[in-house]
Scaffold this motif. Sequence first.
Motif, short mmCIF file in Angstrom:
data_model
loop_
_atom_site.label_atom_id
_atom_site.label_comp_id
_atom_site.label_asym_id
_atom_site.label_seq_id
_atom_site.Cartn_x
_atom_site.Cartn_y
_atom_site.Cartn_z
N LEU A 133 0.83 -1.19 0.08
CA LEU A 133 0.06 0.16 -0.18
C LEU A 133 0.80 1.18 -0.09
CD1 LEU A 133 -2.67 -0.99 2.76
CD2 LEU A 133 -3.12 -0.98 0.19
N ASP A 134 0.73 2.04 -0.99
CA ASP A 134 1.53 3.22 -1.24
C ASP A 134 0.74 4.40 -0.56
OD1 ASP A 134 3.10 5.39 -1.83
OD2 ASP A 134 3.02 4.99 -4.06
N GLY A 135 1.23 5.02 0.70
CA GLY A 135 0.84 5.99 1.14
C GLY A 135 1.75 7.20 1.25
N GLY A 136 2.75 7.45 0.39
CA GLY A 136 3.60 8.46 0.63
C GLY A 136 4.78 8.02 1.20
N ALA A 137 5.68 9.24 1.44
CA ALA A 137 6.89 9.01 2.27
C ALA A 137 6.49 9.23 3.58
CB ALA A 137 7.66 10.21 1.77
N CYS A 138 7.03 8.54 4.58
CA CYS A 138 6.95 8.44 5.92
C CYS A 138 7.38 9.86 6.61
CB CYS A 138 7.65 7.39 6.31
SG CYS A 138 7.03 5.72 5.99
N GLN A 139 6.66 10.39 7.51
CA GLN A 139 6.88 11.68 7.74
C GLN A 139 7.99 11.78 9.20
OE1 GLN A 139 5.49 14.65 6.36
NE2 GLN A 139 5.29 13.04 5.02
N VAL A 140 7.85 10.58 9.81
CA VAL A 140 8.87 10.73 11.14
C VAL A 140 10.23 10.18 10.59
CG1 VAL A 140 9.56 9.72 13.13
CG2 VAL A 140 7.36 10.57 12.55
N GLY A 141 10.26 9.16 9.55
CA GLY A 141 11.45 8.42 8.97
C GLY A 141 12.44 7.61 10.11
N VAL A 142 12.09 7.56 11.34
CA VAL A 142 13.19 6.74 12.07
C VAL A 142 11.74 5.75 12.83
CG1 VAL A 142 15.16 7.67 12.17
CG2 VAL A 142 13.32 8.37 13.82
N GLU A 143 12.27 4.73 13.42
CA GLU A 143 11.44 3.77 14.05
C GLU A 143 10.70 4.41 15.41
OE1 GLU A 143 14.08 1.72 11.50
OE2 GLU A 143 14.34 3.07 12.84
N SER A 144 9.67 3.86 15.97
CA SER A 144 9.17 4.24 17.09
C SER A 144 10.01 4.27 18.40
CB SER A 144 7.97 3.53 17.21
OG SER A 144 8.06 2.20 17.46
N THR A 145 9.61 5.09 19.25
CA THR A 145 10.46 4.89 20.62
C THR A 145 9.94 3.52 21.35
OG1 THR A 145 10.51 7.24 20.62
CG2 THR A 145 10.73 6.03 22.62
N ILE A 146 10.56 2.83 21.88
CA ILE A 146 9.98 1.71 22.44
C ILE A 146 10.13 1.76 24.19
CG2 ILE A 146 10.23 -0.84 23.14
CD1 ILE A 146 10.93 -1.03 20.27
N VAL A 147 9.32 1.77 24.97
CA VAL A 147 9.24 1.83 26.41
C VAL A 147 8.76 0.50 26.91
CG1 VAL A 147 8.55 3.07 28.25
CG2 VAL A 147 8.98 4.18 26.17
N ASP A 148 9.38 0.16 27.94
CA ASP A 148 9.13 -1.54 28.40
C ASP A 148 8.55 -0.90 29.90
OD1 ASP A 148 8.73 -3.82 29.56
OD2 ASP A 148 11.04 -3.98 29.99
N LEU A 149 6.94 -1.39 29.85
CA LEU A 149 6.28 -0.91 31.16
C LEU A 149 5.76 -2.41 31.70
CD1 LEU A 149 3.81 1.71 29.86
CD2 LEU A 149 6.01 2.12 31.17
N SER A 150 6.72 -3.48 31.40
CA SER A 150 6.31 -4.82 32.10
C SER A 150 6.84 -5.08 33.38
CB SER A 150 6.71 -5.71 31.22
OG SER A 150 8.18 -5.95 31.13
N GLY A 151 7.76 -4.08 34.01
CA GLY A 151 8.33 -4.55 35.25
C GLY A 151 7.89 -3.27 36.19
N THR A 152 8.68 -3.20 37.22
CA THR A 152 8.41 -2.23 38.28
C THR A 152 8.92 -0.65 38.05
OG1 THR A 152 10.54 -2.62 39.41
CG2 THR A 152 8.82 -3.88 40.03
#
Length: 331
Positions: free
Chosen positions: A165-184
């Motif tokens: 699916l072509d939706g044009g160029a990505c606006q952010v351009g780098v992958e998402s921030t990942i935050v781990d909330l599975s621990g304390t």
Amino acid sequence: MKPIFADAAAIEHAVKLLQQGRLVAFPTETVYGLGADAANPDAVRRIFKAKGRPADHPLIVHIASTDSLNDWAQSVPDSALKLAAQFWPGPLALILNKKPEVSSVVTGGQDTVGLRVPGHPVALSLLREFGGGIAAPSANRFCRISPTQAVHVEEELGNAVDLILDGGACQVGVESTIVDLSGTRPKLLRPGYITQFDIEAVLQTEMLVVSTQSGQTDSSEQRAPGMMAVHYAPITVALLCPTERLPEMIQTLNFQNKKVGILAYSLKPAENTLTRLIRMPKQADDYAQALYASLRDLDSLQLDIILVEQPPETAAWRAINDRIGKATSAC
């Protein structure tokens, strides 16, 4: 596989393919994703095969809204709801403890699952029409440069994907921030457009920051996309050079008759028959948007080497430095 414009008919076709266990590449605001029905283990295995991705590397499940969190997470902490309210739809993935029925194929054998609501209208329309979660890493070969345009997916994966699916160029351009909330305590596993400061301001607490520049070797540690020491890399050898060393390196390589590609934002070295220069933006957000496409352009020229000028080492450039650090060696 030729990309098709992501209109309503194309999205309807994409939904049918996903329901059949097929692979669909689609745009997000970060990079293009290679999607499969996250509830179908056989379909998800096709992602790993198409990318050449190791089976113990978890995938992020894209969902249509915060309401879907409980479909995948065993429990949803208040911290997750706060971050979702502030940043979703958007380039933030949350790691939560998974429900028992969530396939270990998606989670790389871990007891946690990564979830995010993407901030791209095509991705959101696809998710809403599909009605379930879509597992979707970047739509490229494992460890190679992520795609930020539909044509990049075509060049990278060809007929290994059933629809692009072509939706044009990505606006952010780098992958998402990942935050781990599975621990304390919250952990920052991968920097991105949404910064550590942004997240800590919402949570009103400091996060642990996991460094992955030397690689993730302890199997007891949380694994997440993009945590390998080498990732996002061109096929051409790439070196990361301080600004003051660039002229010397270019001169030396030209003397050796090496074909050189350069990503530079401050210098303006003279181009010649051995040198191809791409001048990069001086603002971090614009640089991030242009980064992968520029690396791909240079990587396609059959050069001997690519030189990347070291970006500023400030908070605004942290995600960019993370990606470049994994795509290059030191100059």
